[in-house]
Design an enzyme around this catalytic site. Structure first.
Site, PDB file in Angstrom:
ATOM      1  N   ARG A  45       0.830  -1.206   0.000  1.00 21.91           N
ATOM      2  CA  ARG A  45       0.000   0.000   0.000  1.00 21.91           C
ATOM      3  C   ARG A  45       0.866   1.259   0.000  1.00 21.91           C
ATOM      4  O   ARG A  45       0.503   2.274  -0.601  1.00 21.91           O
ATOM      5  CB  ARG A  45      -0.943  -0.031   1.207  1.00 21.91           C
ATOM      6  CG  ARG A  45      -2.060  -1.084   1.022  1.00 21.91           C
ATOM      7  CD  ARG A  45      -2.621  -1.523   2.355  1.00 21.91           C
ATOM      8  NE  ARG A  45      -3.791  -2.384   2.242  1.00 21.91           N
ATOM      9  CZ  ARG A  45      -3.752  -3.702   2.031  1.00 21.91           C
ATOM     10  NH1 ARG A  45      -2.602  -4.321   1.861  1.00 21.91           N
ATOM     11  NH2 ARG A  45      -4.877  -4.408   1.966  1.00 21.91           N
ATOM     12  N   ARG A  60      -5.862 -18.656  -8.869  1.00 22.22           N
ATOM     13  CA  ARG A  60      -6.649 -17.995  -7.815  1.00 22.22           C
ATOM     14  C   ARG A  60      -7.797 -17.168  -8.402  1.00 22.22           C
ATOM     15  O   ARG A  60      -7.682 -16.596  -9.475  1.00 22.22           O
ATOM     16  CB  ARG A  60      -5.725 -17.134  -6.953  1.00 22.22           C
ATOM     17  CG  ARG A  60      -4.670 -17.997  -6.283  1.00 22.22           C
ATOM     18  CD  ARG A  60      -3.758 -17.223  -5.398  1.00 22.22           C
ATOM     19  NE  ARG A  60      -4.469 -16.665  -4.247  1.00 22.22           N
ATOM     20  CZ  ARG A  60      -3.907 -15.848  -3.361  1.00 22.22           C
ATOM     21  NH1 ARG A  60      -2.644 -15.477  -3.514  1.00 22.22           N
ATOM     22  NH2 ARG A  60      -4.597 -15.397  -2.342  1.00 22.22           N
ATOM     23  N   SER A  97     -12.718 -10.001   2.847  1.00 19.33           N
ATOM     24  CA  SER A  97     -11.453  -9.894   2.131  1.00 19.33           C
ATOM     25  C   SER A  97     -10.961  -8.453   2.089  1.00 19.33           C
ATOM     26  O   SER A  97     -11.601  -7.572   1.504  1.00 19.33           O
ATOM     27  CB  SER A  97     -11.603 -10.420   0.698  1.00 19.33           C
ATOM     28  OG  SER A  97     -10.480 -10.016  -0.069  1.00 19.33           O
ATOM     29  N   GLN A 152      -8.440  -7.574   0.459  1.00 18.50           N
ATOM     30  CA  GLN A 152      -8.016  -7.294  -0.915  1.00 18.50           C
ATOM     31  C   GLN A 152      -9.180  -6.765  -1.744  1.00 18.50           C
ATOM     32  O   GLN A 152      -9.027  -5.822  -2.523  1.00 18.50           O
ATOM     33  CB  GLN A 152      -7.429  -8.552  -1.549  1.00 18.50           C
ATOM     34  CG  GLN A 152      -6.119  -8.960  -0.900  1.00 18.50           C
ATOM     35  CD  GLN A 152      -5.520 -10.219  -1.473  1.00 18.50           C
ATOM     36  OE1 GLN A 152      -6.108 -10.841  -2.359  1.00 18.50           O
ATOM     37  NE2 GLN A 152      -4.373 -10.614  -0.981  1.00 18.50           N
ATOM     38  N   ASP A 197      -3.687 -15.439   7.568  1.00 15.39           N
ATOM     39  CA  ASP A 197      -2.464 -16.016   6.993  1.00 15.39           C
ATOM     40  C   ASP A 197      -1.695 -16.887   7.995  1.00 15.39           C
ATOM     41  O   ASP A 197      -0.684 -17.497   7.631  1.00 15.39           O
ATOM     42  CB  ASP A 197      -1.540 -14.899   6.491  1.00 15.39           C
ATOM     43  CG  ASP A 197      -2.140 -14.173   5.291  1.00 15.39           C
ATOM     44  OD1 ASP A 197      -2.962 -14.782   4.572  1.00 15.39           O
ATOM     45  OD2 ASP A 197      -1.806 -12.996   5.086  1.00 15.39           O
ATOM     46  N   LYS A 226      -5.965 -19.489  -1.090  1.00 10.67           N
ATOM     47  CA  LYS A 226      -4.731 -18.713  -0.871  1.00 10.67           C
ATOM     48  C   LYS A 226      -3.685 -19.188  -1.884  1.00 10.67           C
ATOM     49  O   LYS A 226      -4.034 -19.785  -2.893  1.00 10.67           O
ATOM     50  CB  LYS A 226      -4.268 -18.886   0.574  1.00 10.67           C
ATOM     51  CG  LYS A 226      -5.233 -18.277   1.597  1.00 10.67           C
ATOM     52  CD  LYS A 226      -5.310 -16.776   1.447  1.00 10.67           C
ATOM     53  CE  LYS A 226      -6.292 -16.148   2.424  1.00 10.67           C
ATOM     54  NZ  LYS A 226      -6.520 -14.732   2.141  1.00 10.67           N
ATOM     55  N   ARG A 256      -4.680 -24.344   1.497  1.00 10.61           N
ATOM     56  CA  ARG A 256      -3.903 -24.522   2.738  1.00 10.61           C
ATOM     57  C   ARG A 256      -4.529 -25.540   3.683  1.00 10.61           C
ATOM     58  O   ARG A 256      -3.815 -26.142   4.489  1.00 10.61           O
ATOM     59  CB  ARG A 256      -3.703 -23.178   3.441  1.00 10.61           C
ATOM     60  CG  ARG A 256      -2.717 -22.311   2.676  1.00 10.61           C
ATOM     61  CD  ARG A 256      -2.431 -20.988   3.357  1.00 10.61           C
ATOM     62  NE  ARG A 256      -1.348 -20.295   2.644  1.00 10.61           N
ATOM     63  CZ  ARG A 256      -1.102 -18.998   2.734  1.00 10.61           C
ATOM     64  NH1 ARG A 256      -1.857 -18.235   3.513  1.00 10.61           N
ATOM     65  NH2 ARG A 256      -0.108 -18.468   2.061  1.00 10.61           N
ATOM     66  N   ARG A 279       4.008 -19.883   2.927  1.00  8.53           N
ATOM     67  CA  ARG A 279       3.640 -20.160   4.325  1.00  8.53           C
ATOM     68  C   ARG A 279       3.540 -21.663   4.608  1.00  8.53           C
ATOM     69  O   ARG A 279       3.735 -22.103   5.742  1.00  8.53           O
ATOM     70  CB  ARG A 279       2.349 -19.432   4.689  1.00  8.53           C
ATOM     71  CG  ARG A 279       2.497 -17.910   4.569  1.00  8.53           C
ATOM     72  CD  ARG A 279       1.433 -17.146   5.318  1.00  8.53           C
ATOM     73  NE  ARG A 279       1.204 -15.843   4.717  1.00  8.53           N
ATOM     74  CZ  ARG A 279       1.964 -14.762   4.922  1.00  8.53           C
ATOM     75  NH1 ARG A 279       3.021 -14.829   5.722  1.00  8.53           N
ATOM     76  NH2 ARG A 279       1.686 -13.611   4.330  1.00  8.53           N
TER      77      ARG A 279
END
Ligand code: S3P
Length: 442
Positions: free
Chosen positions: A29, A125, A170, A172, A322, A349, A353, A400
């Site tokens: 950002r 995604r 979200s 995003q 996350d 993600k 995950r 991750r």
């Protein structure tokens, strides 16, 4: 890029004081808003990971001047809101969902066309979640089947300000709409039934945009006035709480450990992992609490602890979205059962995950049940993971997943090999040297 396998083994206690790199969300950002301000912004502590460098390259391709000086400070001269230029080539987003979705928002309200491409993980995604509101604002899209990358965005200027209720929790999607609204005439509103990370709101205000947040019927109503003029800023990016979670959980799990991670951002919309770990009995203390660049920050001290399994309340999920992979590793060594629900977002993600963590933990001897929206984990009560002479985990381009099983290897009866640690460079390029400095055997 060639893959980078690594083996992680049980070692003595982890000890030391470290700093993790800058927050990934704030870093993205800070580059985007600096690139839209008129004049030069200065960014200290920027995460120099591949995801953020993809954002920097894209903002350069759309007209901003971005340079790093010898002291590691980044200087950005912006083009002004409305001033983004048509990029000459496709924008390569690498592995980064945040770069892609937020930049799609920026492009949507400029009279330019941009093509977004990414790696194999990013190309799977879903982008429909941003295509939908941005189409209502007047942008048009040609996407690959399923609303995926590669895709092309044709922006519209002036765009249509909208009121949009987020169908998924979200940050995003919220940020994509707010960033599109920045160059739309009038007021763009986003209704957020479940709060997600609020870095966009904080930073937009910091740059001088007129942005308000109200509570309406338990939801957050965020309003931004478009055609804003952003003023350049001096930004200090705090350490990333999502990265810090890896060495901190490692310290909790490896007997005798005592680790301090300095300068960790503890924005309440991000700090859920630390609350949950404390509720499980983790010995975590916050030292030297302060405010850095408008965000709460502390040094976190973590000592080896006996953890107890819990039911993780689903409403805390957005503040630690996350951190579930590393929480699952902690839960797998706790006493008793940990139940998680409401985590369907984890399936979209950098990898699925839930599936990858369930599969990998099972290979480490953990009794784990995968449900549609969570995992149920029977903790091993502190008994090391057992792998029948060692195992290899496929990270599937997910940083991750790679780091979570790397930490698991430090508390395993036999080594855990990660097939490819290279994705770690997207968010935490210093992971290996920092873990070595604490005493990890890898
Ligand atoms: C992010 C939001 C989250 C998070 C991602 C970074 C952001 O994604 O998983 O790592 O910076 O806005 P969603 O908005 O998809 O939950």
């Amino acid at each position: 890029m060639s893959s980078q396998p690594a083996r992680f083994k049980a070692a003595g206690p982890l000890r030391g004081r470290i700093r993790v790199p800058g927050d990934k969300s704030i870093s993205h950002r800070s580059l985007m808003l600096s690139a839209l301000a008129i004049g030069e912004s200065r960014i200290e502590g920027l995460l120099e990971g591949e995801d953020v460098l993809a954002t920097a390259a894209a903002m350069r391709a759309m007209g901003a001047t971005i340079e790093r000086d010898a002291d590691g400070v980044w200087h950005v001269s912006g083009v002004g809101v409305g001033g983004l230029l048509q990029p000459g080539n496709a924008l390569d987003m690498g592995n980064s969902g945040t770069s892609t979705r937020l930049l799609m928002g920026l492009v949507a309200s400029h009279a330019i066309t941009a093509t977004f491409v990414g790696d194999a993980s990013l190309s799977k995604r879903p982008m429909g979640r941003v295509i939908e509101p941005l189409s209502r604002m007047g942008a048009t899209f040609s996407a690959s089947p399923g609303g995926r990358l590669p895709l092309m965005v044709h922006g519209l200027c002036p765009a249509v300000p909208i009121e949009y209720r987020l169908p998924v929790a979200s940050a995003q999607v919220k940020s994509a709409v707010l960033l599109a609204g920045l160059n739309a005439p009038g007021i763009t509103r986003v209704i957020e039934p479940i709060a997600t990370r609020d870095h966009s709101e904080r930073m937009l205000r910091g740059f001088g945009a007129e942005l308000t947040v109200e509570e309406v019927d338990g939801a957050r109503l965020i309003s931004i006035r478009g055609e804003a003029e952003l003023r350049p800023q001096q930004i200090i990016v705090p350490g990333d709480p999502s990265s810090a979670a890896f060495p901190i959980v490692a310290a909790l799990l490896v007997p005798g450990s005592d680790v301090v991670v300095e300068n960790v951002g503890l924005n309440p919309t991000r700090a859920g992992i630390y609350e949950v770990l404390r509720a499980m009995g983790a010995d975590l203390t916050y030292e030297n609490e302060r405010t850095v660049g408008g965000e709460p920050v502390a040094d976190i001290r973590a000592r080896h602890s006996t953890l107890t399994g819990i039911e993780v309340p689903p409403d805390i999920a957005p503040s630690m979205i996350d951190e579930f992979p590393i929480l699952f590793v902690a839960a797998a060594l706790a006493e008793g059962r940990t139940v998680t629900r409401g985590l369907e977002e984890l399936r979209v993600k950098e990898s699925d995950r839930l599936a990858l963590m369930a599969r990998g933990l099972a290979r480490l001897g953990v009794e784990v049940q995968e449900t549609e929206d969570g995992l149920v984990i029977e903790g091993r009560g502190g008994a090391p993971f057992s792998t029948n002479g060692g195992t290899t985990i496929a990270a599937e381009l997910d940083h991750r997943i790679a780091m979570s099983f790397a930490i698991a290897g430090l508390v395993s009866s036999a080594p855990v090999e990660i097939d490819d640690m290279s994705p770690v460079a997207t968010s935490f390029p210093t992971f290996m040297p920092l873990m070595h400095s604490l005493g990890a055997d890898a």
